[in-house]
Design an enzyme around this catalytic site. Structure first.
Site, PDB file in Angstrom:
ATOM      1  N   CYS A  90       1.033  -0.846   0.075  1.00 35.95           N
ATOM      2  CA  CYS A  90      -0.403   0.312   0.339  1.00 35.95           C
ATOM      3  C   CYS A  90       1.165   1.056  -0.079  1.00 35.95           C
ATOM      4  O   CYS A  90       1.679   1.672   0.807  1.00 35.95           O
ATOM      5  CB  CYS A  90      -0.842  -0.012   1.139  1.00 35.95           C
ATOM      6  SG  CYS A  90      -1.976   0.979   1.593  1.00 35.95           S
ATOM      7  N   CYS A 102      -1.294   3.866  -6.703  1.00 40.34           N
ATOM      8  CA  CYS A 102      -1.675   3.291  -5.328  1.00 40.34           C
ATOM      9  C   CYS A 102      -1.932   1.486  -6.043  1.00 40.34           C
ATOM     10  O   CYS A 102      -2.173   1.738  -7.303  1.00 40.34           O
ATOM     11  CB  CYS A 102      -3.118   3.573  -5.853  1.00 40.34           C
ATOM     12  SG  CYS A 102      -4.265   2.972  -4.396  1.00 40.34           S
TER      13      CYS A 102
END
Ligand code: DGL
Length: 263
Positions: free
Chosen positions: A69, A181
């Site tokens: 992440c 992302c």
């Protein structure tokens, strides 16, 4: 000894998929779907969630933990390395370097969550790579919701949103889009639909997994394959979407809801 993977939800699976297809090990994936999306929350709030989840992975005997992440990496990886010096942490950062190396003279479009784009870590990376003015930053937070919410991944809404977000970009000046992302590669085809053919779409999965494999080899992980997927909030659709992203069958992995274990 296990390898842990962590994300706010489904996004980290885009890296996890590359890992399970490249290296056999005991894997524990944790998606904090109870608190996704992270990218529009405050730094302090995200930190609190990440710390609880990482403690859970450590309690599961994970000795190598991939923060799959970008948002959590930019906010917490330094603190985590300080707190747990016996654990090997591998973070995820927007793959800006490969984009520049391939095309040093053209602009790159860096997409990520609002929080990742705001953080010091990205600025430091840009300075270290001497990117100067050759880039544009574009937050695309809604893509996370199109993946996480509902019974199916909403490719149609994602396509419309990508189209709208990229409308004003003059792609003649650009060489590539960096997907900063881990949720965004779920919509790789939708990005392709909305940019000229010569634009390269670059994510971090290969780079992170090469890093994982080189550390895992040094740490002597057993080479038998086991996959466990954990989530922090009951969601009957999460595991189905996960099997689709991973191109696995439900019987190939164990699925657990751990809301009570990390409260
Ligand atoms: N997948 C995450 C990232 O790479 C977080 C997305 C979110 O929860 O907003 O940044």
């Amino acid at each position: 000894m296990k390898i842990g993977f962590f994300d706010s939800g489904l996004g980290g699976l885009t890296i996890f998929k590359e890992a399970i297809n490249s290296y056999k090990a005991n894997y524990v994936y944790l998606g904090d779907n109870g608190h996704a999306p992270y990218g529009v929350k405050s730094k302090e709030e995200v930190k609190e969630y990440v710390f609880k989840c990482i403690k859970y992975l450590i309690d599961c005997e994970c000795k190598l933990i991939v923060i799959a992440c970008n948002t959590a990496t930019s906010i917490c990886i330094n603190d985590l390395r300080e707190m747990y010096s016996n654990i090997c942490f591998i973070g995820t950062e927007p793959a800006i370097k490969p984009a520049i190396v391939k095309n040093p003279n053209k602009k790159i479009l860096v997409t990520a969550t609002t929080l990742t784009l705001k953080e010091e870590k990205l600025k430091n990376l840009m300075n270290a790579l001497d990117v100067k003015n050759n880039f544009e930053l574009l937050p695309m937070d809604k893509l996370v919701e199109f993946a996480e919410h509902g019974d199916k991944i909403d490719y149609l809404s994602a396509n419309n949103y990508i189209k709208e977000s990229l409308e004003k970009i003059n792609f003649k000046e650009y060489s590539s889009i960096v997907l900063g992302c881990t949720h965004f590669p779920i919509f790789e085809n939708e990005f392709k639909n909305n940019v000229p053919n010569y634009i390269e779409i670059i994510d971090s999965a290969k780079g992170v997994v090469n890093n994982v494999i080189s550390h895992a080899k040094d740490m002597n992980f057993k080479n038998n394959m086991d996959i466990e997927i954990n989530i922090t909030k009951p969601d009957e659709y999460f595991f189905e979407k996960a099997t689709n992203i991973l191109e696995l069958k439900k019987e190939d992995m164990r699925c657990k809801i751990i809301s009570n274990s990390i409260a």
